[in-house]
Design a protein around this motif. Structure first.
Motif, PDB file in Angstrom:
ATOM      1  N   ILE A 358       0.852  -1.195   0.000  1.00 56.77           N
ATOM      2  CA  ILE A 358       0.000   0.000   0.000  1.00 56.77           C
ATOM      3  C   ILE A 358       0.882   1.238   0.000  1.00 56.77           C
ATOM      4  CG2 ILE A 358      -1.883   1.211   1.157  1.00 56.77           C
ATOM      5  CD1 ILE A 358      -2.612  -1.608   0.176  1.00 56.77           C
ATOM      6  N   ASP A 359       0.730   2.047  -1.037  1.00 57.10           N
ATOM      7  CA  ASP A 359       1.606   3.213  -1.200  1.00 57.10           C
ATOM      8  C   ASP A 359       1.077   4.425  -0.451  1.00 57.10           C
ATOM      9  OD1 ASP A 359       3.870   4.602  -2.435  1.00 57.10           O
ATOM     10  OD2 ASP A 359       2.351   5.667  -3.602  1.00 57.10           O
ATOM     11  N   ASP A 360      -0.246   4.541  -0.353  1.00 53.91           N
ATOM     12  CA  ASP A 360      -0.840   5.735   0.252  1.00 53.91           C
ATOM     13  C   ASP A 360      -1.177   5.468   1.719  1.00 53.91           C
ATOM     14  OD1 ASP A 360      -1.691   8.334   0.285  1.00 53.91           O
ATOM     15  OD2 ASP A 360      -3.416   8.043  -1.035  1.00 53.91           O
ATOM     16  N   PHE A 361      -1.467   6.526   2.457  1.00 55.63           N
ATOM     17  CA  PHE A 361      -2.015   6.340   3.794  1.00 55.63           C
ATOM     18  C   PHE A 361      -3.341   5.589   3.660  1.00 55.63           C
ATOM     19  CE2 PHE A 361       0.108  10.648   4.804  1.00 55.63           C
ATOM     20  CZ  PHE A 361       1.309  10.021   5.109  1.00 55.63           C
ATOM     21  N   LEU A 362      -3.628   4.731   4.628  1.00 55.36           N
ATOM     22  CA  LEU A 362      -4.849   3.936   4.592  1.00 55.36           C
ATOM     23  C   LEU A 362      -5.588   4.093   5.916  1.00 55.36           C
ATOM     24  CD1 LEU A 362      -6.670   1.795   3.200  1.00 55.36           C
ATOM     25  CD2 LEU A 362      -5.225   0.045   4.269  1.00 55.36           C
ATOM     26  N   ILE A 363      -6.809   4.615   5.852  1.00 54.67           N
ATOM     27  CA  ILE A 363      -7.635   4.833   7.039  1.00 54.67           C
ATOM     28  C   ILE A 363      -8.968   4.122   6.830  1.00 54.67           C
ATOM     29  CG2 ILE A 363      -8.750   6.550   8.517  1.00 54.67           C
ATOM     30  CD1 ILE A 363      -6.639   8.586   7.470  1.00 54.67           C
ATOM     31  N   LEU A 364      -9.299   3.207   7.734  1.00 54.96           N
ATOM     32  CA  LEU A 364     -10.550   2.455   7.664  1.00 54.96           C
ATOM     33  C   LEU A 364     -11.414   2.830   8.868  1.00 54.96           C
ATOM     34  CD1 LEU A 364      -9.052  -1.061   6.799  1.00 54.96           C
ATOM     35  CD2 LEU A 364      -9.918   0.652   5.194  1.00 54.96           C
ATOM     36  N   GLU A 365     -12.713   3.007   8.641  1.00 57.91           N
ATOM     37  CA  GLU A 365     -13.571   3.388   9.760  1.00 57.91           C
ATOM     38  C   GLU A 365     -14.873   2.595   9.748  1.00 57.91           C
ATOM     39  OE1 GLU A 365     -15.233   7.342   9.732  1.00 57.91           O
ATOM     40  OE2 GLU A 365     -14.933   7.555   7.582  1.00 57.91           O
ATOM     41  N   ASN A 366     -15.430   2.433  10.936  1.00 63.38           N
ATOM     42  CA  ASN A 366     -16.754   1.851  11.099  1.00 63.38           C
ATOM     43  C   ASN A 366     -17.416   2.525  12.297  1.00 63.38           C
ATOM     44  OD1 ASN A 366     -15.734   0.557  13.466  1.00 63.38           O
ATOM     45  ND2 ASN A 366     -15.047  -1.185  12.224  1.00 63.38           N
ATOM     46  N   GLU A 367     -18.489   1.960  12.793  1.00 65.55           N
ATOM     47  CA  GLU A 367     -19.235   2.611  13.869  1.00 65.55           C
ATOM     48  C   GLU A 367     -18.388   2.820  15.119  1.00 65.55           C
ATOM     49  OE1 GLU A 367     -23.040   1.737  16.869  1.00 65.55           O
ATOM     50  OE2 GLU A 367     -22.665   0.401  15.161  1.00 65.55           O
ATOM     51  N   TYR A 368     -17.483   1.886  15.387  1.00 63.11           N
ATOM     52  CA  TYR A 368     -16.782   1.892  16.664  1.00 63.11           C
ATOM     53  C   TYR A 368     -15.343   2.406  16.594  1.00 63.11           C
ATOM     54  CZ  TYR A 368     -20.688  -1.039  18.113  1.00 63.11           C
ATOM     55  OH  TYR A 368     -21.944  -1.513  18.397  1.00 63.11           O
ATOM     56  N   ALA A 369     -14.785   2.490  15.403  1.00 58.68           N
ATOM     57  CA  ALA A 369     -13.346   2.778  15.336  1.00 58.68           C
ATOM     58  C   ALA A 369     -12.959   3.511  14.066  1.00 58.68           C
ATOM     59  CB  ALA A 369     -12.555   1.477  15.431  1.00 58.68           C
ATOM     60  N   VAL A 370     -11.885   4.286  14.195  1.00 58.64           N
ATOM     61  CA  VAL A 370     -11.146   4.826  13.054  1.00 58.64           C
ATOM     62  C   VAL A 370      -9.763   4.195  13.130  1.00 58.64           C
ATOM     63  CG1 VAL A 370     -10.247   6.865  11.902  1.00 58.64           C
ATOM     64  CG2 VAL A 370     -12.429   7.001  13.123  1.00 58.64           C
ATOM     65  N   ASN A 371      -9.440   3.373  12.136  1.00 57.18           N
ATOM     66  CA  ASN A 371      -8.178   2.632  12.134  1.00 57.18           C
ATOM     67  C   ASN A 371      -7.210   3.211  11.109  1.00 57.18           C
ATOM     68  OD1 ASN A 371      -8.708   0.263  13.997  1.00 57.18           O
ATOM     69  ND2 ASN A 371     -10.430   0.017  12.579  1.00 57.18           N
ATOM     70  N   VAL A 372      -6.090   3.743  11.585  1.00 57.76           N
ATOM     71  CA  VAL A 372      -5.031   4.199  10.681  1.00 57.76           C
ATOM     72  C   VAL A 372      -4.147   2.978  10.417  1.00 57.76           C
ATOM     73  CG1 VAL A 372      -3.123   5.821  10.338  1.00 57.76           C
ATOM     74  CG2 VAL A 372      -5.129   6.513  11.679  1.00 57.76           C
ATOM     75  N   CYS A 373      -4.374   2.350   9.268  1.00 61.36           N
ATOM     76  CA  CYS A 373      -3.751   1.046   8.982  1.00 61.36           C
ATOM     77  C   CYS A 373      -2.481   1.139   8.144  1.00 61.36           C
ATOM     78  CB  CYS A 373      -4.745   0.139   8.284  1.00 61.36           C
ATOM     79  SG  CYS A 373      -6.071  -0.424   9.368  1.00 61.36           S
ATOM     80  N   ASN A 374      -2.186   2.303   7.609  1.00 59.23           N
ATOM     81  CA  ASN A 374      -0.926   2.469   6.877  1.00 59.23           C
ATOM     82  C   ASN A 374      -0.518   3.930   6.951  1.00 59.23           C
ATOM     83  OD1 ASN A 374       1.115   1.075   5.207  1.00 59.23           O
ATOM     84  ND2 ASN A 374       0.524   2.531   3.625  1.00 59.23           N
ATOM     85  N   ALA A 375       0.553   4.191   7.685  1.00 56.80           N
ATOM     86  CA  ALA A 375       1.045   5.566   7.809  1.00 56.80           C
ATOM     87  C   ALA A 375       2.567   5.560   7.883  1.00 56.80           C
ATOM     88  CB  ALA A 375       0.453   6.259   9.026  1.00 56.80           C
ATOM     89  N   PRO A 376       3.227   5.090   6.811  1.00 58.91           N
ATOM     90  CA  PRO A 376       4.689   5.150   6.785  1.00 58.91           C
ATOM     91  C   PRO A 376       5.151   6.555   6.393  1.00 58.91           C
ATOM     92  CG  PRO A 376       3.901   4.192   4.755  1.00 58.91           C
ATOM     93  CD  PRO A 376       2.677   4.492   5.586  1.00 58.91           C
ATOM     94  N   SER A 377       6.435   6.714   6.127  1.00 61.99           N
ATOM     95  CA  SER A 377       6.957   8.007   5.685  1.00 61.99           C
ATOM     96  C   SER A 377       6.118   8.517   4.517  1.00 61.99           C
ATOM     97  CB  SER A 377       8.415   7.839   5.255  1.00 61.99           C
ATOM     98  OG  SER A 377       8.950   9.055   4.815  1.00 61.99           O
ATOM     99  N   PRO A 378       5.716   9.786   4.516  1.00 62.49           N
ATOM    100  CA  PRO A 378       6.125  10.906   5.360  1.00 62.49           C
ATOM    101  C   PRO A 378       5.159  11.197   6.518  1.00 62.49           C
ATOM    102  CG  PRO A 378       4.921  11.761   3.501  1.00 62.49           C
ATOM    103  CD  PRO A 378       4.862  10.257   3.401  1.00 62.49           C
ATOM    104  N   ALA A 379       4.785  10.185   7.294  1.00 65.12           N
ATOM    105  CA  ALA A 379       3.790  10.388   8.344  1.00 65.12           C
ATOM    106  C   ALA A 379       4.254  11.371   9.413  1.00 65.12           C
ATOM    107  CB  ALA A 379       3.426   9.051   8.979  1.00 65.12           C
ATOM    108  N   ALA A 380       5.550  11.369   9.743  1.00 67.38           N
ATOM    109  CA  ALA A 380       6.020  12.298  10.772  1.00 67.38           C
ATOM    110  C   ALA A 380       5.862  13.744  10.304  1.00 67.38           C
ATOM    111  CB  ALA A 380       7.469  11.995  11.128  1.00 67.38           C
TER     112      ALA A 380
END
Length: 398
Positions: A358-380
């Motif tokens: 996965i090249d891009d940031f990946l954010i998955l959400e549902n009723e109970y959660a927001v999951n940041v599932c891919n946040a490599p460089s340049p995340a800082a």
């Protein structure tokens, strides 16, 4: 022990997200949890300290928009809170004729992403910026800089606590139960309830996501990046930051030279499969975690596709001579004796079941959660902007 939002993960993304939530809605009761006894213990704490410009990323992607927005927010934050940084710029160097068209594509991409004052350099002009570099052409990127992200993360934490957000370190989340519009978050020390979980767990983001996301089709594959340091008497060879033209088919930038905000020059990294998720040395092995990586169908496809590149990276991991040779492509004067062992970091790289890294940031959400599932460089660099994105997803529930 009731909260509105619980953020899991006290790396720079989790901290920035918690900070943005409290800034936008101070009345919300927020808890940030991390299994380690200190902040920024993993990807943030092993970061090379580069403030990225947004040169590489596909225009319109989450990486591009968050990096450029995050860059401006980060610089303003450091100015406001007196955190040392330096916008020293970097050069990207084409060392062969085959790389020149790729480099020109990078230049065009940078312009599309809104970077101003990029300069195309010929061979003579390269020497003005970096007298010891070897290259045919290059790009000077003035926006790139250096900072200590541990200092940035520590200041985020102070501001969260000033805004009455709670931070609990040394608590590992072992279970999340959902139902009746509420989450029960169980740790090795306590149990909490909340309306929403925000998962910023980095190297374990997929594991935490599985508590709330039933069919997760990505897995974190840990890749270790190993560095050498230039010996002090050879630091004069590098003025600022020197990068190669990256392989467009591979999600890693290749070995480069980075001047550090605290002094010294790092050289690297390579990119090898880590034998555990927090495996910072070759001897760090966790058989169950390694088995999970090797058994993942997506990783098997990645290994088949990139086996030759991977073998080269692994060879450089065990051979200082091979690592030196890779660096000599950019800096011919470098010799083995000019390098001493440096640090290492582990990148949490999400890989889907079909073999896509996965090249891009990946954010998955549902009723109970927001999951940041891919946040490599340049995340800082992007942390405050990612914090905006994730906090907006969270706050729309309240």
């Amino acid at each position: 022990m009731k909260f509105d939002i619980i953020v899991i993960g006290a790396g720079i993304v989790g901290l920035a997200t918690a900070l943005k939530i409290k800034a936008k809605n101070p009345a919300l009761k927020l808890l940030l949890i991390d299994k380690e006894n200190k902040l920024a213990a993993h990807q943030t704490g092993h970061n090379s300290g580069v403030i990225h410009s947004g040169l590489y990323y596909k225009p319109g992607s989450l990486k591009a928009t968050n990096c450029i927005n995050g860059y401006h927010q980060l610089v303003s934050f450091c100015d406001k809170h007196e955190i040392p940084y330096e916008l020293c710029g970097k050069i990207v160097v084409a060392t062969s004729k085959e790389e020149i068209p790729l480099m020109h594509n990078l230049y065009k991409r940078g312009q599309e992403n809104g970077l101003e004052n990029l300069i195309l350099l010929n061979q003579e002009q390269l020497k003005v910026y970096e007298p010891h570099v070897n290259g045919l052409e290059g790009i000077f990127v003035p926006q790139t800089g250096i900072v200590d992200y541990k200092q940035v993360a520590a200041r985020y934490a102070e501001l969260i606590q000033e805004k009455e957000g709670a931070i609990h370190l040394g608590e590992k989340v072992t279970e999340i139960n959902t139902g009746n519009h509420e989450c029960s978050v169980v740790t090795n020390k306590s149990s909490y309830s909340c309306k929403l979980v925000v998962n910023c767990s980095g190297l374990y983001s997929d594991k935490v996501a599985q508590f709330t996301h039933q069919k997760l089709n990505v897995k974190i594959i840990p890749f270790r990046g190993e560095y050498y340091k230039l010996t002090p008497e050879k630091e004069y060879l590098v003025k600022n930051l020197i990068y190669p033209v990256p392989d467009p088919n591979f999600p890693f930038l290749g070995v480069h030279f980075t001047r550090m905000i605290g002094g010294g020059i790092e050289a690297g990294p390579n990119a090898v499969l880590a034998f555990r998720r927090e495996g910072y040395t070759k001897r760090d092995i966790h058989l169950a975690e390694l088995g999970e990586s090797l058994a993942w169908p997506g990783f098997q496809k990645v290994a088949m596709k990139y086996w030759k590149t991977g073998m080269g990276e692994m060879y450089r991991s065990f051979s200082k001579a091979a690592f030196t040779k890779a660096l000599q492509k950019l800096m011919p004067e470098i010799r083995e004796q000019d390098l001493s062992p440096g640090g290492a970091g582990v990148r949490a790289q999400a890989c889907d079941r079909n073999g896509g890294l996965i090249d891009d940031f990946l954010i998955l959400e549902n009723e109970y959660a927001v999951n940041v599932c891919n946040a490599p460089s340049p995340a800082a660099t992007s942390s405050l902007s990612i914090g905006d994105t994730v906090s907006d997803l969270a706050l729309k529930r309240f």
